[in-house]
Design an enzyme around this catalytic site. Structure first.
Site, PDB file in Angstrom:
ATOM      1  N   GLN A  83       0.844  -1.199   0.000  1.00  0.00           N
ATOM      2  CA  GLN A  83       0.000   0.000   0.000  1.00  0.00           C
ATOM      3  C   GLN A  83       0.881   1.253   0.000  1.00  0.00           C
ATOM      4  OE1 GLN A  83      -2.918  -0.348   3.205  1.00  0.00           O
ATOM      5  NE2 GLN A  83      -3.211  -2.518   2.747  1.00  0.00           N
ATOM      6  N   TYR A  99       4.190   2.522   6.221  1.00  0.00           N
ATOM      7  CA  TYR A  99       3.628   3.713   6.857  1.00  0.00           C
ATOM      8  C   TYR A  99       4.654   4.272   7.842  1.00  0.00           C
ATOM      9  CZ  TYR A  99      -0.831   2.351   4.796  1.00  0.00           C
ATOM     10  OH  TYR A  99      -1.828   2.032   3.900  1.00  0.00           O
ATOM     11  N   ASP A 148      -5.883  -7.695   9.958  1.00  0.00           N
ATOM     12  CA  ASP A 148      -5.981  -6.827   8.780  1.00  0.00           C
ATOM     13  C   ASP A 148      -6.772  -7.599   7.731  1.00  0.00           C
ATOM     14  OD1 ASP A 148      -4.263  -4.115   7.941  1.00  0.00           O
ATOM     15  OD2 ASP A 148      -4.930  -5.293   6.195  1.00  0.00           O
ATOM     16  N   ALA A 151     -11.652  -5.796  10.743  1.00  0.00           N
ATOM     17  CA  ALA A 151     -11.244  -5.410  12.099  1.00  0.00           C
ATOM     18  C   ALA A 151     -12.444  -5.015  12.971  1.00  0.00           C
ATOM     19  CB  ALA A 151     -10.244  -4.269  12.025  1.00  0.00           C
ATOM     20  N   ASP A 189      -5.638   1.595  13.975  1.00  0.00           N
ATOM     21  CA  ASP A 189      -5.096   2.576  13.023  1.00  0.00           C
ATOM     22  C   ASP A 189      -5.736   2.319  11.657  1.00  0.00           C
ATOM     23  OD1 ASP A 189      -3.513   4.300  11.534  1.00  0.00           O
ATOM     24  OD2 ASP A 189      -1.736   3.011  11.589  1.00  0.00           O
ATOM     25  N   CYS A 235      -6.089   9.150   9.865  1.00  0.00           N
ATOM     26  CA  CYS A 235      -5.182   9.716   8.859  1.00  0.00           C
ATOM     27  C   CYS A 235      -5.946  10.579   7.861  1.00  0.00           C
ATOM     28  CB  CYS A 235      -4.415   8.602   8.150  1.00  0.00           C
ATOM     29  SG  CYS A 235      -5.494   7.448   7.306  1.00  0.00           S
TER      30      CYS A 235
HETATM   31  N1  SAH Z   1      -1.052   0.370  11.498  1.00  0.00           N
HETATM   32  C1  SAH Z   1      -0.397   0.163  10.232  1.00  0.00           C
HETATM   33  C2  SAH Z   1      -1.012   0.951   9.104  1.00  0.00           C
HETATM   34  C3  SAH Z   1      -2.474   0.677   8.891  1.00  0.00           C
HETATM   35  S1  SAH Z   1      -3.076   1.286   7.379  1.00  0.00           S
HETATM   36  C4  SAH Z   1       1.082   0.496  10.385  1.00  0.00           C
HETATM   37  O1  SAH Z   1       1.485   0.998  11.431  1.00  0.00           O
HETATM   38  O2  SAH Z   1       1.840   0.227   9.444  1.00  0.00           O
HETATM   39  C5  SAH Z   1      -4.703   0.685   7.401  1.00  0.00           C
HETATM   40  C6  SAH Z   1      -4.834  -0.816   7.213  1.00  0.00           C
HETATM   41  O3  SAH Z   1      -6.200  -1.166   7.359  1.00  0.00           O
HETATM   42  C7  SAH Z   1      -4.410  -1.361   5.874  1.00  0.00           C
HETATM   43  O4  SAH Z   1      -3.427  -2.349   6.088  1.00  0.00           O
HETATM   44  C8  SAH Z   1      -5.674  -2.014   5.285  1.00  0.00           C
HETATM   45  O5  SAH Z   1      -5.395  -3.237   4.610  1.00  0.00           O
HETATM   46  C9  SAH Z   1      -6.465  -2.290   6.514  1.00  0.00           C
HETATM   47  N2  SAH Z   1      -7.918  -2.348   6.407  1.00  0.00           N
HETATM   48  C10 SAH Z   1      -8.747  -1.524   5.729  1.00  0.00           C
HETATM   49  N3  SAH Z   1     -10.031  -1.846   5.986  1.00  0.00           N
HETATM   50  C11 SAH Z   1     -10.016  -2.875   6.859  1.00  0.00           C
HETATM   51  C12 SAH Z   1     -11.021  -3.633   7.526  1.00  0.00           C
HETATM   52  N4  SAH Z   1     -12.318  -3.366   7.335  1.00  0.00           N
HETATM   53  N5  SAH Z   1     -10.632  -4.596   8.366  1.00  0.00           N
HETATM   54  C13 SAH Z   1      -9.330  -4.866   8.562  1.00  0.00           C
HETATM   55  N6  SAH Z   1      -8.346  -4.189   7.969  1.00  0.00           N
HETATM   56  C14 SAH Z   1      -8.684  -3.206   7.128  1.00  0.00           C
END
Ligand code: SAH
Length: 404
Positions: A209, A214, A259, A288, A308, A348
């Site tokens: 991504q 990140y 995730d 999640a 997050d 974010c």
């Molecule tokens: N905390 C991570 C960054 C998270 S970015 C870090 O520190 O690197 C947001 C993430 O949410 C992405 O990996 C995306 O795949 C995931 N995501 C998006 N929608 C989601 C959902 N409904 N359930 C679980 N994961 C999800």
């Protein structure tokens, strides 16, 4: 060093005129020019998207050089106030050198965001550094057009093993740009390793991504890691295990990362193995929010809960619904947090300001019937500087609460 490749338009830049009374923001340092602040006559509309232009005010005063896209709402992005500046490799080397010096002051490993667009005086350009691999996002037609000099400048300054150009961010469509990803220098055969406070993490610069990692949460991960020793950690929206693995390395008793991206979780699992942390860390593919709701009904509790999520407010019209979603997430996270535990929540979305996010979190925690104290109220790290004239560049909000 190879000769300095000049940008194509150095000598004959079209002139773009600001409407009378519209140069104040620019003079105060805001680099953006909206199309309704400019004289958009036939000549302006005929400028090829991304071309370099000379800016002049209504009285012909020269205001510098911008990239220009007649098809974008943010039509001009000023690169420099110096009207005769050549926008060539050396121009980028100078900006990159300043950005690099800041990062080298703040970080002891070469893994960080090297260029953060407007705040590093290169609007439309992002560069993330994974040691010897650089990943660029070209988010404006102007930067897209300048990709060759950008690659030359990065090469001259850092001689990296590989340079990846990621042109797949959704904002590119506002600039009329097609999605594209290519390796502009060297070769890449899979994920790259990066290091954060002694922990090796894995990112995929080509298919991951954004740029693959990140980096913005790094300082927040340092903070959360310190809370984890001897405790159980739930990392909801864990991507490739940033918070989860930092917590595991800091001595968390058990770690569960959730995730919905299988590819991201695979890298999390591989990084866990690499750090000898696979014994007490698990990664599970799930939604999640559903997982949090299930933990709640099944009375499963965690000492530290991180959530997050991706942006819940992608456009201003989604603000109300998005704030409700942050509130719900805070409620679910607080519900599954053990007594005397910690919750860490992030947003974010640049449409959500810190006060609105704080209120959504406070309400969600109260909805869960919990009380807490805020022990961290932060944003992104110093490799994601904030442009003082662009408050929306302070996009990341991060709150940690110690619950009763
Ligand atoms: N905390 C991570 C960054 C998270 S970015 C870090 O520190 O690197 C947001 C993430 O949410 C992405 O990996 C995306 O795949 C995931 N995501 C998006 N929608 C989601 C959902 N409904 N359930 C679980 N994961 C999800």
């Amino acid at each position: 060093m190879k000769p300095n490749p000049a940008s194509p338009e150095t000598d004959s830049r079209p002139r773009i005129r600001l409407l009378k009374g519209y140069s104040k923001r620019l003079r105060q340092g805001n680099p953006w020019l909206y199309s309704n602040e400019l004289v958009m006559d036939d000549a302006a509309r005929a400028v090829p998207p991304g071309a370099l232009v000379e800016l002049v005010d209504a009285g012909d005063e020269r205001l510098g050089v911008a990239t220009f896209n007649p098809h974008s709402l943010i039509a001009g992005r000023r690169l420099t106030a110096a009207p005769d500046a050549a926008i060539d490799r050396d121009f980028f080397v100078e900006r990159l050198t300043r950005a690099l010096s800041l990062r080298e002051t703040c970080y002891d490993t070469p893994c960080y965001r090297l260029i953060h667009s407007e705040a590093d005086h290169l609007p439309g350009l992002i560069v993330d550094r994974f040691g010897e691999v650089l990943v660029c996002q070209l988010n404006s037609a102007g930067m897209d057009r300048l990709s060759e000099v950008i690659v030359a400048a990065l090469d001259a300054l850092l001689a990296p093993r590989a340079i990846v150009l990621r042109g797949d961010s959704p904002i590119r469509s506002l600039e009329g740009l097609e999605p594209t990803i290519r390796v502009a220098k060297g070769e890449l055969d899979g994920p790259v390793a990066l290091s954060e406070t002694g922990v090796t993490l894995l990112a995929d610069p080509l298919a991951g991504q954004k740029t693959g990692w990140y980096f913005d949460q790094r300082d927040n991960r340092d903070f959360v890691a310190r809370l984890c020793a001897g405790r159980s950690l739930l990392d909801a929206f864990c991507y490739s295990g940033g918070f989860a693995l930092r917590g595991a390395a800091a001595g968390a008793r058990t770690v569960l990362g959730i995730d919905r991206s299988e590819a991201a979780l695979t890298l999390a699992g591989q990084a866990a193995e690499r750090n000898g942390l696979a014994g007490n860390s698990r990664f599970r593919r799930a939604d999640a929010l559903e997982a949090l709701a299930r933990f709640d009904t099944e009375h499963e509790r965690f000492d530290v809960v991180v959530a997050d999520p991706p942006s819940f407010v992608k456009a201003r019209r989604d603000l109300k619904g998005g704030l409700r979603a942050y509130r719900k997430l805070a409620r679910l996270a607080a519900r599954v947090t053990a007594p005397s535990g910690f919750i860490a929540l992030a947003s974010c979305s640049h449409h959500v300001d810190a006060a609105a996010f704080g209120e959504a979190v406070a309400r969600g925690v109260a909805d869960a019937g919990r009380h807490g104290r805020i022990i961290r109220n932060a944003g992104a790290g110093p490799d994601h500087p904030i442009h003082p004239a662009l408050p929306e560049s302070a996009y990341l909000k991060f709150l940690v609460l110690a619950l009763d």
